[in-house]
Design a protein around this motif. Structure first.
Motif, PDB file in Angstrom:
ATOM      1  N   ALA A  85       0.948  -1.196   0.013  1.00 61.49           N
ATOM      2  CA  ALA A  85      -0.107  -0.075  -0.253  1.00 61.49           C
ATOM      3  C   ALA A  85       0.919   1.391  -0.043  1.00 61.49           C
ATOM      4  O   ALA A  85       0.591   2.245  -0.723  1.00 61.49           O
ATOM      5  N   CYS A  86       2.081   1.046   0.687  1.00 59.55           N
ATOM      6  CA  CYS A  86       2.960   2.357   0.733  1.00 59.55           C
ATOM      7  C   CYS A  86       3.600   2.538  -0.835  1.00 59.55           C
ATOM      8  O   CYS A  86       3.560   3.830  -1.054  1.00 59.55           O
ATOM      9  N   CYS A  87       3.554   1.667  -1.382  1.00 57.24           N
ATOM     10  CA  CYS A  87       3.981   1.729  -2.873  1.00 57.24           C
ATOM     11  C   CYS A  87       2.873   2.536  -3.624  1.00 57.24           C
ATOM     12  O   CYS A  87       3.335   3.470  -4.500  1.00 57.24           O
ATOM     13  N   THR A  88       1.571   2.259  -3.493  1.00 57.22           N
ATOM     14  CA  THR A  88       0.602   2.948  -4.178  1.00 57.22           C
ATOM     15  C   THR A  88       0.389   4.204  -3.597  1.00 57.22           C
ATOM     16  O   THR A  88       0.208   5.185  -4.453  1.00 57.22           O
ATOM     17  N   ILE A  89       0.670   4.506  -2.371  1.00 54.49           N
ATOM     18  CA  ILE A  89       0.839   6.172  -1.791  1.00 54.49           C
ATOM     19  C   ILE A  89       1.904   6.776  -2.684  1.00 54.49           C
ATOM     20  O   ILE A  89       1.766   8.038  -3.021  1.00 54.49           O
ATOM     21  N   VAL A  90       3.129   6.006  -2.894  1.00 49.78           N
ATOM     22  CA  VAL A  90       4.165   6.912  -3.501  1.00 49.78           C
ATOM     23  C   VAL A  90       3.716   7.144  -4.803  1.00 49.78           C
ATOM     24  O   VAL A  90       4.012   8.481  -5.473  1.00 49.78           O
ATOM     25  N   VAL A  91       3.117   6.295  -5.625  1.00 47.08           N
ATOM     26  CA  VAL A  91       2.714   6.574  -7.080  1.00 47.08           C
ATOM     27  C   VAL A  91       1.546   7.833  -7.209  1.00 47.08           C
ATOM     28  O   VAL A  91       1.450   8.457  -7.664  1.00 47.08           O
ATOM     29  N   LEU A  92       0.663   7.806  -5.828  1.00 44.37           N
ATOM     30  CA  LEU A  92      -0.239   8.911  -5.987  1.00 44.37           C
ATOM     31  C   LEU A  92       0.436  10.110  -5.717  1.00 44.37           C
ATOM     32  O   LEU A  92       0.145  11.220  -6.295  1.00 44.37           O
ATOM     33  N   MET A  93       1.666  10.078  -4.627  1.00 41.02           N
ATOM     34  CA  MET A  93       2.156  11.520  -4.398  1.00 41.02           C
ATOM     35  C   MET A  93       3.227  11.879  -5.910  1.00 41.02           C
ATOM     36  O   MET A  93       3.159  13.260  -6.258  1.00 41.02           O
ATOM     37  N   LEU A  94       3.698  11.211  -6.624  1.00 43.53           N
ATOM     38  CA  LEU A  94       4.318  11.536  -7.768  1.00 43.53           C
ATOM     39  C   LEU A  94       3.230  11.991  -8.819  1.00 43.53           C
ATOM     40  O   LEU A  94       3.566  13.110  -9.526  1.00 43.53           O
ATOM     41  N   LEU A  95       2.387  11.266  -8.862  1.00 43.85           N
ATOM     42  CA  LEU A  95       1.198  11.820  -9.668  1.00 43.85           C
ATOM     43  C   LEU A  95       0.673  13.219  -9.545  1.00 43.85           C
ATOM     44  O   LEU A  95       0.484  14.002 -10.396  1.00 43.85           O
ATOM     45  N   LYS A  96       0.272  13.381  -8.169  1.00 42.91           N
ATOM     46  CA  LYS A  96      -0.188  14.692  -7.729  1.00 42.91           C
ATOM     47  C   LYS A  96       0.990  15.882  -8.031  1.00 42.91           C
ATOM     48  O   LYS A  96       0.327  16.923  -8.153  1.00 42.91           O
ATOM     49  N   ASN A  97       2.005  15.532  -8.077  1.00 45.49           N
ATOM     50  CA  ASN A  97       3.124  16.404  -8.316  1.00 45.49           C
ATOM     51  C   ASN A  97       3.656  16.462  -9.517  1.00 45.49           C
ATOM     52  O   ASN A  97       4.719  17.320 -10.089  1.00 45.49           O
ATOM     53  N   ASP A  98       3.075  15.959 -10.510  1.00 45.54           N
ATOM     54  CA  ASP A  98       3.032  15.827 -11.924  1.00 45.54           C
ATOM     55  C   ASP A  98       4.695  15.181 -12.276  1.00 45.54           C
ATOM     56  O   ASP A  98       5.176  15.752 -13.105  1.00 45.54           O
ATOM     57  N   HIS A 104       9.432   4.860 -12.595  1.00 46.25           N
ATOM     58  CA  HIS A 104       8.696   5.058 -11.106  1.00 46.25           C
ATOM     59  C   HIS A 104       8.030   3.867 -11.177  1.00 46.25           C
ATOM     60  O   HIS A 104       8.281   3.185 -10.085  1.00 46.25           O
ATOM     61  N   ILE A 105       7.045   3.756 -11.854  1.00 44.94           N
ATOM     62  CA  ILE A 105       6.037   2.487 -11.743  1.00 44.94           C
ATOM     63  C   ILE A 105       6.713   1.141 -11.966  1.00 44.94           C
ATOM     64  O   ILE A 105       6.365   0.271 -11.234  1.00 44.94           O
ATOM     65  N   TYR A 106       8.031   1.030 -13.047  1.00 46.69           N
ATOM     66  CA  TYR A 106       8.614  -0.275 -12.947  1.00 46.69           C
ATOM     67  C   TYR A 106       9.104  -0.463 -11.645  1.00 46.69           C
ATOM     68  O   TYR A 106       9.023  -1.572 -10.922  1.00 46.69           O
ATOM     69  N   LEU A 107       9.826   0.403 -10.894  1.00 48.41           N
ATOM     70  CA  LEU A 107      10.777   0.422  -9.647  1.00 48.41           C
ATOM     71  C   LEU A 107       9.746  -0.185  -8.640  1.00 48.41           C
ATOM     72  O   LEU A 107      10.017  -1.162  -7.895  1.00 48.41           O
ATOM     73  N   LEU A 108       8.788   0.703  -8.457  1.00 49.07           N
ATOM     74  CA  LEU A 108       7.442   0.452  -7.498  1.00 49.07           C
ATOM     75  C   LEU A 108       6.928  -1.124  -7.561  1.00 49.07           C
ATOM     76  O   LEU A 108       6.524  -1.699  -6.679  1.00 49.07           O
ATOM     77  N   ASN A 109       6.737  -1.335  -8.695  1.00 49.42           N
ATOM     78  CA  ASN A 109       6.037  -2.798  -9.072  1.00 49.42           C
ATOM     79  C   ASN A 109       7.293  -3.823  -8.753  1.00 49.42           C
ATOM     80  O   ASN A 109       6.542  -5.074  -8.221  1.00 49.42           O
ATOM     81  N   VAL A 110       8.287  -3.543  -8.759  1.00 50.63           N
ATOM     82  CA  VAL A 110       9.320  -4.599  -8.317  1.00 50.63           C
ATOM     83  C   VAL A 110       9.057  -4.795  -6.901  1.00 50.63           C
ATOM     84  O   VAL A 110       9.240  -5.910  -6.122  1.00 50.63           O
ATOM     85  N   VAL A 111       9.017  -3.631  -6.018  1.00 48.76           N
ATOM     86  CA  VAL A 111       8.966  -3.595  -4.505  1.00 48.76           C
ATOM     87  C   VAL A 111       7.705  -4.353  -4.318  1.00 48.76           C
ATOM     88  O   VAL A 111       7.483  -5.301  -3.324  1.00 48.76           O
ATOM     89  N   SER A 112       6.381  -3.934  -4.908  1.00 50.43           N
ATOM     90  CA  SER A 112       5.210  -4.380  -4.596  1.00 50.43           C
ATOM     91  C   SER A 112       5.102  -6.022  -4.964  1.00 50.43           C
ATOM     92  O   SER A 112       4.532  -6.611  -4.177  1.00 50.43           O
ATOM     93  N   GLY A 113       5.939  -6.382  -6.074  1.00 48.51           N
ATOM     94  CA  GLY A 113       5.775  -7.692  -6.241  1.00 48.51           C
ATOM     95  C   GLY A 113       6.627  -8.530  -5.257  1.00 48.51           C
ATOM     96  O   GLY A 113       6.380  -9.804  -5.051  1.00 48.51           O
ATOM     97  N   LEU A 114       7.816  -8.084  -4.738  1.00 42.08           N
ATOM     98  CA  LEU A 114       8.490  -8.643  -3.579  1.00 42.08           C
ATOM     99  C   LEU A 114       7.463  -8.776  -2.460  1.00 42.08           C
ATOM    100  O   LEU A 114       7.550  -9.977  -1.896  1.00 42.08           O
ATOM    101  N   MET A 115       6.733  -7.970  -2.249  1.00 41.01           N
ATOM    102  CA  MET A 115       5.816  -8.165  -1.025  1.00 41.01           C
ATOM    103  C   MET A 115       4.866  -9.112  -1.219  1.00 41.01           C
ATOM    104  O   MET A 115       4.408  -9.969  -0.481  1.00 41.01           O
ATOM    105  N   ASN A 116       4.367  -9.092  -2.553  1.00 38.09           N
ATOM    106  CA  ASN A 116       3.492 -10.272  -2.792  1.00 38.09           C
ATOM    107  C   ASN A 116       4.304 -11.480  -2.765  1.00 38.09           C
ATOM    108  O   ASN A 116       3.349 -12.727  -2.542  1.00 38.09           O
ATOM    109  N   THR A 117       5.336 -11.611  -3.104  1.00 37.81           N
ATOM    110  CA  THR A 117       6.023 -12.932  -3.047  1.00 37.81           C
ATOM    111  C   THR A 117       6.066 -13.562  -1.770  1.00 37.81           C
ATOM    112  O   THR A 117       5.921 -14.784  -1.402  1.00 37.81           O
ATOM    113  N   ILE A 118       6.479 -12.629  -0.825  1.00 40.96           N
ATOM    114  CA  ILE A 118       6.175 -13.205   0.602  1.00 40.96           C
ATOM    115  C   ILE A 118       5.011 -13.427   1.064  1.00 40.96           C
ATOM    116  O   ILE A 118       4.802 -14.457   1.973  1.00 40.96           O
TER     117      ILE A 118
END
Length: 431
Positions: A85-98, A104-118
């Motif tokens: 969920a923190c990864c999703t919040i980071v996407v939102l913050m980046l989006l809000k600030n254009d 960015h999305i590729y990197l955050l997807n790696v982190v989110s994928g790692l969390m899903n792995t565990i």
């Protein structure tokens, strides 16, 4: 009887709230796919979203299963969901600030994928722990049912929110569904500990991870099923990369049509899931798994390859996906009934690596074949060539040829595994 009722109640709470959270996450993923395709116009770059999610899943699953078997399942699920969920919040913050960019999305997807792995093996074992054995097929059907609803609703809701309220609205819904699932798990679901969690003198992590591999070596039926589905996933993931490139650029396609066509797969799996919850035990579960996948892969791709109308795209999705829940439920019963519960995290982790390692490969290959092979071939083809006569020369025609290639590949994979699967049989557990 009381324990059985409590087990079903815990399953329903966890299943329903986690499914709601899955809907929110799927909406975000779908909206990000639309956003990235708008930015790049590339099937390959869009496919990298899934590749980045699945790469850690494939590479780290082996160790994640061993950790899941020794760690508290509830804590693992809560922590991993929170970090995702923190990864999703980071996407939102980046989006809000254009400031949001594809990398960015590729990197955050790696982190989110790692969390899903565990989190995934912990979740799989949890479903076994809180479900009575005589309810395995029905609860598997319910899980397929919720997956179907997610597949139906997420493209429609994501497309609507994305079009009328923007990407940030989709993310707000995702975070709200996460909060519901987190609170339900934290306060209302009790997950029994496994014997392995209580042992203080555990073996080293590598030794425990190896135990899952040894189990598969000594159980060739399970291993053969996993390798068969790895081949199925290869074709299906390449299909997932080609489908947006097949529909989005066409004059009678676009975002709305892609959402409708994707939802048809959900409608089909919903119908298949309802069928599974009511159908009796089949005489041969392994044969059901093989035949359903042969039917799915040998119909959908060919129908899409030679059709140009949205109604046929929808029909092909329904035909290809209606049998998938039947396969999933029978596979789920075999795995949960065969693998000892204290080993399931480790065995499932090897299953995840072996069965899903073909997904990022298929995703990449599907996008590559569209962008670098068949779209350029169609563009260079003369107006009187057979390629243009059959598939046209508009953007998306190359993706249609990819569908034909995938239909042939899927059929050959099923036929290649036929002999290996026929020699195995599965004994139903004694209730």
């Amino acid at each position: 009887m009381k324990n059985s009722i409590r087990g079903v109640k815990a399953f329903i709470i966890l299943w329903s709230t986690q499914s709601l959270s899955q809907l929110g996450s799927s909406m975000t993923s779908f909206a990000l796919t639309l956003w990235l395709y708008e930015q790049t116009g590339s099937a390959l770059k869009t496919a990298l979203l899934s590749i980045c999610s699945y790469a850690p899943y494939v590479c780290m699953s082996i160790f994640a299963g061993a950790l899941s078997d020794r760690w508290n399942k509830k804590k693992v699920m809560l922590v991993c969901d929170t970090l995702a969920a923190c990864c999703t919040i980071v996407v939102l913050m980046l989006l809000k600030n254009d400031l949001l960019m594809p990398w960015h999305i590729y990197l955050l997807n790696v982190v989110s994928g790692l969390m899903n792995t565990i989190q995934q093996p912990a979740s799989d074992v949890t479903m076994t722990l809180i479900t009575p054995k005589n309810q395995y097929q029905r609860t598997s059907g319910l899980r397929s049912f919720s997956n179907s609803l997610v597949t139906i609703l997420n493209p429609v809701l994501a497309t609507s929110l994305f079009a009328f309220a923007g990407m940030d609205a989709v993310i707000y819904v995702d975070l709200a569904t996460f909060a519901v699932a987190f609170l339900a798990l934290f306060f209302f679901v009790r997950i029994p500990e496994t014997v392995h969690e209580k042992i203080s003198d555990r073996k080293p992590l590598f030794k425990e991870a190896e135990a899952g591999l040894y189990y598969l070596k000594n159980n060739p039926m399970i291993l053969t099923l996993i390798l068969f589905l790895a081949g199925v996933n290869f074709v299906a993931s390449a299909f997932d990369s080609a489908l947006p490139a097949y529909i989005l650029p066409r004059n009678n396609g676009g975002e709305t049509v892609l959402g409708i066509v994707t939802s048809c797969a959900g409608v089909a799996t919903l119908a298949g899931s309802l069928l599974v919850t009511m159908m009796p035990k089949p005489k041969n579960r392994i044969r059901v798994i093989y035949l359903t996948m042969l039917f799915s892969l040998s119909t959908e791709n060919f129908m899409l390859a030679f059709s140009r109308e949205p109604i046929m795209w929808c029909l092909s999705q329904i035909v290809g996906w209606i049998v998938v829940p039947v396969m999933s439920a029978n596979l789920d019963v075999i795995l949960r009934s065969t693998i000892p519960v204290h080993m399931q995290g480790r065995v499932y982790s090897y299953r995840n690596t072996l069965q899903f390692f073909t997904i990022p490969i298929g995703r990449f290959l599907g996008g590559f074949l569209v962008d670098k092979v068949f779209e350029p071939i169609v563009e260079r083809a003369s107006a009187d060539s057979i390629l243009v006569h059959v598939w046209g020369n508009e953007k998306g025609s190359g993706a249609a040829i990819v569908m034909l290639v995938l239909g042939i590949a899927g059929t050959l994979i099923c036929l290649a595994f036929r002999g290996g699967l026929k020699k195995y049989s599965f004994a139903e557990p004694v209730q």
